[in-house]
Enzyme design. Structure first.
Site, PDB file in Angstrom:
ATOM      1  N   GLU A 166      49.734  80.586   6.981  1.00  0.00           N
ATOM      2  CA  GLU A 166      50.457  81.469   5.764  1.00  0.00           C
ATOM      3  C   GLU A 166      49.924  83.284   4.954  1.00  0.00           C
ATOM      4  OE1 GLU A 166      51.338  79.276   2.612  1.00  0.00           O
ATOM      5  OE2 GLU A 166      51.694  77.190   3.795  1.00  0.00           O
ATOM      6  N   CYS A 220      49.679  89.376   0.919  1.00  0.00           N
ATOM      7  CA  CYS A 220      48.280  88.608   0.999  1.00  0.00           C
ATOM      8  C   CYS A 220      48.644  87.679   2.066  1.00  0.00           C
ATOM      9  CB  CYS A 220      49.114  87.656  -0.692  1.00  0.00           C
ATOM     10  SG  CYS A 220      47.777  86.280  -0.551  1.00  0.00           S
ATOM     11  N   CYS A 234      41.270  75.301   4.293  1.00  0.00           N
ATOM     12  CA  CYS A 234      39.783  75.628   3.765  1.00  0.00           C
ATOM     13  C   CYS A 234      38.949  74.492   3.158  1.00  0.00           C
ATOM     14  CB  CYS A 234      40.134  76.080   2.002  1.00  0.00           C
ATOM     15  SG  CYS A 234      39.104  76.740   1.059  1.00  0.00           S
ATOM     16  N   CYS A 290      39.248  72.592  -3.829  1.00  0.00           N
ATOM     17  CA  CYS A 290      39.602  72.934  -5.137  1.00  0.00           C
ATOM     18  C   CYS A 290      40.666  71.715  -5.443  1.00  0.00           C
ATOM     19  CB  CYS A 290      40.734  74.052  -5.620  1.00  0.00           C
ATOM     20  SG  CYS A 290      38.879  75.349  -5.066  1.00  0.00           S
ATOM     21  N   CYS A 294      45.053  72.065  -4.801  1.00  0.00           N
ATOM     22  CA  CYS A 294      45.634  73.535  -4.043  1.00  0.00           C
ATOM     23  C   CYS A 294      45.507  72.727  -2.588  1.00  0.00           C
ATOM     24  CB  CYS A 294      43.912  74.846  -3.482  1.00  0.00           C
ATOM     25  SG  CYS A 294      44.283  75.016  -2.149  1.00  0.00           S
ATOM     26  N   GLY A 343      42.202  79.857   3.097  1.00  0.00           N
ATOM     27  CA  GLY A 343      40.962  80.147   3.051  1.00  0.00           C
ATOM     28  C   GLY A 343      39.504  80.677   1.739  1.00  0.00           C
ATOM     29  N   GLU A 344      38.352  80.738   2.552  1.00  0.00           N
ATOM     30  CA  GLU A 344      37.824  80.632   1.815  1.00  0.00           C
ATOM     31  C   GLU A 344      36.553  82.279   2.027  1.00  0.00           C
ATOM     32  OE1 GLU A 344      36.710  81.452  -1.536  1.00  0.00           O
ATOM     33  OE2 GLU A 344      35.218  82.706  -0.876  1.00  0.00           O
ATOM     34  N   SER A 373      39.122  87.484  -3.550  1.00  0.00           N
ATOM     35  CA  SER A 373      38.717  86.601  -4.161  1.00  0.00           C
ATOM     36  C   SER A 373      38.615  85.757  -3.913  1.00  0.00           C
ATOM     37  CB  SER A 373      40.497  85.633  -4.849  1.00  0.00           C
ATOM     38  OG  SER A 373      40.524  84.817  -5.446  1.00  0.00           O
ATOM     39  N   SER A 430      37.864  83.328  -8.847  1.00  0.00           N
ATOM     40  CA  SER A 430      38.745  81.580  -9.438  1.00  0.00           C
ATOM     41  C   SER A 430      38.033  80.818 -10.518  1.00  0.00           C
ATOM     42  CB  SER A 430      39.208  80.522  -8.377  1.00  0.00           C
ATOM     43  OG  SER A 430      39.870  81.568  -7.155  1.00  0.00           O
ATOM     44  N   LEU A 431      38.030  80.896 -11.594  1.00  0.00           N
ATOM     45  CA  LEU A 431      37.640  80.682 -12.640  1.00  0.00           C
ATOM     46  C   LEU A 431      38.043  78.891 -12.886  1.00  0.00           C
ATOM     47  CD1 LEU A 431      34.913  80.919 -14.234  1.00  0.00           C
ATOM     48  CD2 LEU A 431      36.288  81.978 -15.823  1.00  0.00           C
ATOM     49  N   HIS A 432      39.474  79.025 -13.670  1.00  0.00           N
ATOM     50  CA  HIS A 432      40.245  78.066 -13.791  1.00  0.00           C
ATOM     51  C   HIS A 432      39.313  77.180 -14.695  1.00  0.00           C
ATOM     52  CE1 HIS A 432      42.470  79.416 -10.678  1.00  0.00           C
ATOM     53  NE2 HIS A 432      41.906  78.240  -9.552  1.00  0.00           N
ATOM     54  N   CYS A 436      50.545  77.606  -2.682  1.00  0.00           N
ATOM     55  CA  CYS A 436      49.712  77.903  -1.750  1.00  0.00           C
ATOM     56  C   CYS A 436      49.325  77.674  -0.385  1.00  0.00           C
ATOM     57  CB  CYS A 436      48.213  78.565  -2.321  1.00  0.00           C
ATOM     58  SG  CYS A 436      48.349  79.093  -4.162  1.00  0.00           S
TER      59      CYS A 436
HETATM   60  N1  SAH Z   1      39.385  80.430  -2.026  1.00  0.00           N
HETATM   61  C1  SAH Z   1      39.670  81.850  -2.441  1.00  0.00           C
HETATM   62  C2  SAH Z   1      41.044  82.477  -1.926  1.00  0.00           C
HETATM   63  C3  SAH Z   1      41.958  81.603  -1.997  1.00  0.00           C
HETATM   64  S1  SAH Z   1      43.149  80.530  -3.098  1.00  0.00           S
HETATM   65  C4  SAH Z   1      39.426  81.974  -3.526  1.00  0.00           C
HETATM   66  O1  SAH Z   1      39.658  79.929  -4.390  1.00  0.00           O
HETATM   67  O2  SAH Z   1      40.010  82.296  -5.163  1.00  0.00           O
HETATM   68  C5  SAH Z   1      43.875  82.180  -3.858  1.00  0.00           C
HETATM   69  C6  SAH Z   1      44.548  81.611  -5.249  1.00  0.00           C
HETATM   70  O3  SAH Z   1      45.089  80.635  -5.677  1.00  0.00           O
HETATM   71  C7  SAH Z   1      42.621  80.986  -6.349  1.00  0.00           C
HETATM   72  O4  SAH Z   1      42.472  81.225  -7.609  1.00  0.00           O
HETATM   73  C8  SAH Z   1      43.243  79.418  -6.426  1.00  0.00           C
HETATM   74  O5  SAH Z   1      42.416  78.767  -7.178  1.00  0.00           O
HETATM   75  C9  SAH Z   1      44.971  79.642  -6.746  1.00  0.00           C
HETATM   76  N2  SAH Z   1      45.351  78.489  -6.615  1.00  0.00           N
HETATM   77  C10 SAH Z   1      45.445  77.503  -5.317  1.00  0.00           C
HETATM   78  N3  SAH Z   1      45.740  76.229  -5.762  1.00  0.00           N
HETATM   79  C11 SAH Z   1      47.326  77.269  -6.413  1.00  0.00           C
HETATM   80  C12 SAH Z   1      48.057  76.274  -7.250  1.00  0.00           C
HETATM   81  N4  SAH Z   1      48.582  75.531  -7.237  1.00  0.00           N
HETATM   82  N5  SAH Z   1      48.534  76.250  -8.032  1.00  0.00           N
HETATM   83  C13 SAH Z   1      47.810  77.742  -8.531  1.00  0.00           C
HETATM   84  N6  SAH Z   1      47.095  78.376  -8.008  1.00  0.00           N
HETATM   85  C14 SAH Z   1      46.577  77.906  -7.273  1.00  0.00           C
END
Ligand code: SAH
Length: 347
Positions: free
Chosen positions: A93, A106, A113, A117, A120, A160-161, A192, A215-217, A334
């Site tokens: 995508e 993007c 990936c 997480c 995701c 992907g990372e 990211s 991506s801290l979260h 995503c």
């Molecule tokens: N792997 C990298 C980049 C891809 S994900 C990373 O983790 O940063 C891009 C962003 O989307 C990241 O911040 C990820 O945590 C976030 N993301 C993934 N799934 C999500 C969801 N369901 N809702 C909101 N953000 C999400």
């Protein structure tokens, strides 16, 4: 004979390859121009090359095939979500967004990936394979051809990372920046990462002016462990150290992504703890209402909660924005467009 992935080659490699073939080095420049400035998709279109050279290239090289399978267009704001098919049948995508400051794409950096997480959709089946630099470029070239416009910024925030596909991503960053190609300033690129700390230091040493988004979260390891397996490999303390080092080396502000999940990481206490942790850093927090993923149990925090979380951070002098939800009428979290296509054929 394995065909050369010509779209992933840099100018020096193309010139050297032409010399090997007994051609003058400037043929490499001509080919680079066709591929990266004119974005042609076949050797036949390279009309300033002799027919015999074009035929030779056709045999020995391939221009990474990528084709649009689906494109969903938002009626609200023109956001376009693309599903691309790659060589070998993989699908990925990409998203096109219009912002005041320009057109942004993007891109995905891997098929799937492996970071795991919990919220995701991209990671549900693990990683299928890395993308090549050419496949990353193709997403942008294909979209700018489809929309007929110049792309002025790129975010590596699709599936992907990026730091888990390090070499290809570095090659991509160099090619997209090339003055004879798209000539995109590194300042207009955001990478990211979920926080591969060792790779973040490698990336810092590249000394590129790229915006790093992390991506801290979560405000602490305890909560981060519940939602991001990578936190078992690298503590938040080590992660924030790496962020500080990146800022020191590059002068760039870090963007922290924080997806708000009801009852998980969105309390006042979380906001205050986050403010404590980020105090004194050159940082910006981007609050993201989590996208519901139907295979996952996380729910979006209420708008009121999101506003309150932002207000606490702002009061504590942490620069904070709430991500605008572009294309909400074509909403697909995503990796969900791809998932729907693969599993149910539902898009
Ligand atoms: N792997 C990298 C980049 C891809 S994900 C990373 O983790 O940063 C891009 C962003 O989307 C990241 O911040 C990820 O945590 C976030 N993301 C993934 N799934 C999500 C969801 N369901 N809702 C909101 N953000 C999400």
């Amino acid at each position: 004979m394995e065909q050369v992935d010509i779209l992933s080659m840099d100018l020096a490699e193309l010139k050297a390859w032409m010399k090997e073939m007994g051609e003058p080095a400037f043929r490499g420049e001509q080919i680079f121009d066709w591929l990266h400035a004119k974005h042609v998709k076949s050797f036949d279109e390279m009309t300033n090359l002799s027919k015999s050279l074009r035929e030779k290239l056709e045999r020995k090289a391939k221009i990474t095939p990528i084709s649009i399978v689906r494109c969903l267009v938002s009626q609200e704001d023109g956001t376009r979500k693309y599903l691309f098919a790659l060589e070998g049948g993989s699908v990925i995508e990409s998203v096109f967004m219009r912002y005041e400051y320009g057109n942004t794409v993007c891109i995905s950096t891997q098929v799937g990936c492996r970071m795991g997480c919990k919220f995701c959709a991209s990671t549900l089946d693990g990683v299928e394979r890395n993308l090549t630099a050419g496949e990353m470029l193709s997403q942008i070239y294909e979209i700018s051809r489809d929309v007929d416009c110049r792309v002025s910024s790129v975010v590596l925030m699709g599936s992907g990372e990026p730091l888990d596909n390090y070499d290809a991503v570095m090659r991509f960053l160099s090619l997209i920046h090339h003055e004879k190609g798209l000539n995109l300033s590194h300042r207009h690129i955001t990478l990211s990462t979920c926080g591969l700390v060792d790779r973040m230091y490698d990336f810092m040493r590249e000394k590129l002016q790229i915006t790093l988004a992390v991506s801290l979260h979560a405000p602490n390891d305890e909560i981060r462990h519940q939602i991001m397996p990578i936190s078992n490999a690298y503590s938040m303390e080590r992660l924030l150290e790496a962020c500080k080092a990146y800022t020191k080396e590059t002068g760039r502000r870090i963007t922290f992504e924080y997806a708000l999940m009801a009852g998980v990481n969105d309390s006042d206490a979380c906001a205050n703890e986050l403010a404590d942790r980020l105090h004194g850093m050159l940082a910006h927090v981007n609050l993201i209402p989590v996208n519901d993923v139907k295979e996952r149990d996380f729910n979006r925090s209420s708008n009121e909660r999101i506003r309150r979380f932002a207000a606490i951070l702002q009061k504590r002098s942490i620069e904070t924005t709430i991500r605008r939800r572009l294309g909400s009428d074509i909403d697909a979290a995503c990796g969900q467009l791809r998932r729907g296509y693969l599993k149910e054929g539902e898009v």
